[in-house]
Design an enzyme around this catalytic site. Structure first.
Site, short mmCIF file in Angstrom:
data_model
loop_
_atom_site.label_atom_id
_atom_site.label_comp_id
_atom_site.label_asym_id
_atom_site.label_seq_id
_atom_site.Cartn_x
_atom_site.Cartn_y
_atom_site.Cartn_z
N TYR A 65 0.83 -1.21 0.00
CA TYR A 65 0.00 0.00 0.00
C TYR A 65 0.86 1.26 0.00
CZ TYR A 65 -4.36 -2.49 0.18
OH TYR A 65 -5.43 -3.28 -0.18
N ASN A 101 -12.29 2.99 -7.53
CA ASN A 101 -10.90 3.37 -7.34
C ASN A 101 -10.66 4.00 -5.97
OD1 ASN A 101 -10.78 2.47 -9.93
ND2 ASN A 101 -10.66 4.51 -10.85
N HIS A 118 -14.91 1.69 -2.48
CA HIS A 118 -13.88 0.84 -1.87
C HIS A 118 -12.90 1.61 -1.01
CE1 HIS A 118 -14.84 -2.16 -5.33
NE2 HIS A 118 -15.75 -2.18 -4.40
N GLY A 187 -13.94 1.81 -17.79
CA GLY A 187 -12.68 1.28 -17.30
C GLY A 187 -12.80 0.27 -16.19
N THR A 188 -13.83 -0.59 -16.26
CA THR A 188 -13.93 -1.66 -15.27
C THR A 188 -14.16 -3.00 -15.96
OG1 THR A 188 -15.04 -2.46 -13.27
CG2 THR A 188 -16.41 -1.29 -14.88
N SER A 189 -13.54 -4.06 -15.44
CA SER A 189 -13.71 -5.40 -16.00
C SER A 189 -15.06 -5.98 -15.59
CB SER A 189 -12.59 -6.31 -15.48
OG SER A 189 -12.57 -6.29 -14.05
N PRO A 213 -11.43 -0.51 -23.79
CA PRO A 213 -10.76 -1.02 -25.00
C PRO A 213 -10.87 -2.54 -25.13
CG PRO A 213 -9.13 -0.36 -23.35
CD PRO A 213 -10.48 0.04 -22.82
N GLU A 214 -11.27 -3.22 -24.04
CA GLU A 214 -11.35 -4.68 -24.06
C GLU A 214 -12.76 -5.16 -23.69
OE1 GLU A 214 -7.41 -4.67 -24.93
OE2 GLU A 214 -8.68 -6.49 -24.81
#
Ligand code: BV8
Length: 240
Positions: A65, A101, A118, A187-189, A213-214
């Site tokens: 951390y 984030n 989080h 921007g999260t899976s 992008p994925e």
């Protein structure tokens, strides 16, 4: 498709935005999918971000951390963070920003009322319920710092896997998701819950747009998928 999404943004009265590590990637913050480096190369993030891991290897996890804090301290919000903050400033009360984030880059970009599901990597709290002797300012420096009287240890004020989210923050995020007419999932899976579940809790008729992008676990919930990078797509998408 970008034009259509631009029209949805212009027409939307209540926008909910859910972001993940990908929006900070162009600032230089590695995502959870990115390979770990250094001492932590052999660990998966989700194996370090647990209370058990901290109790088993307090200095390994604490120093992880610390290294993330130092790295985040060296970077700056990117055009994606800034576009969201600028939109909020131009259209007060129209966009609710929900993030997974812990890096604080949305807040540093000027975003107001960020729902940080989080937690915040730069804050500390006591590992065990604090006793009268546990005073943050009196903690003995170390890896991690501890209470000189009872030995209670400090830990980062983030939500670890297997830990409940702050109920007030989660409830506010659920309200924003269930009241929106457009949700941008950036921007999260879409793997971690309950955060990912918010994208599946929008009202009937609301549009969900994935920006990534994925391929993600939430593409099936999307009415539109924009295959691209956040800092490249958001400034134009949120220009109104
Ligand atoms: C809990 C803080 C109640 C710490 C984090 C239901 C189903 C399955 C599992 C569960 C479930 N409910 C609960 C669970 C268990 C668990 C979970 O979800 N496990 C997963 C792994 C399967 N959830 C929990 O434990 C949660 N607590 O449920 O409490 C409870 C309690 C006891 C017992 C049962 C239930 C707590 C979860 C929170 C954990 N803490 N972070 C820290 O940071 O150190 S999670 C952490 O990982 C992040 O905050 C984030 O949420 C997640 C990483 O995901 P992403 O942000 O999406 O990042 P990722 O790297 O995966 O992907 C990046 C994406 O960006 C990619 O898609 C990539 O393509 C894209 N990208 C890359 N570059 C760009 C880009 N996109 C745009 N632009 C670019 N330039």
């Amino acid at each position: 498709m970008t034009e259509t999404v631009g029209e949805w943004v212009a027409a939307a009265r209540r926008i909910a935005v859910l972001t993940g590590a990908g929006i900070s990637a162009e600032s230089g913050v590695p995502t959870f999918r990115d390979a770990q480096t250094g001492l932590w190369a052999k660990f998966r993030p989700e194996d370090l971000a647990t209370e058990d891991a901290f109790r088993a290897r307090p200095s390994v996890v604490w120093d992880w951390y610390l290294s993330r804090r130092e790295m985040i301290g060296r970077v700056a919000p990117n055009a994606g963070h800034l576009a969201l903050a600028a939109f909020q400033a131009r259209h007060p009360g129209r966009l609710t920003l929900i993030t997974q984030n812990v890096d604080g880059l949305h807040q540093r970009a000027g975003s107001e009322g960020v729902l940080a599901l989080h937690g915040n990597i730069f804050e500390d709290k006591w590992l065990d319920p604090p006793r009268a002797c546990c005073r943050l300012e009196a903690a003995v420096p170390g890896s991690p710092p501890h209470c000189p009287q009872c030995g209670n240890r400090l830990r980062p004020a983030v939500v670890w896997f297997g830990e409940m989210l702050a109920q007030d923050v989660l409830a506010a995020a659920e309200r924003a998701s269930q009241a929106c007419d457009l949700m941008l999932v950036i921007g999260t899976s879409g793997v971690v819950y309950p955060a990912a579940g918010l994208a599946r809790s929008v009202p009937r008729g609301a549009k969900v747009v994935v920006i990534n992008p994925e391929p993600t676990e939430l593409d099936d919930a999307a009415h539109a998928v924009l295959r691209g990078k956040a800092a490249e797509l958001l400034p134009d998408l949120l220009r109104i």
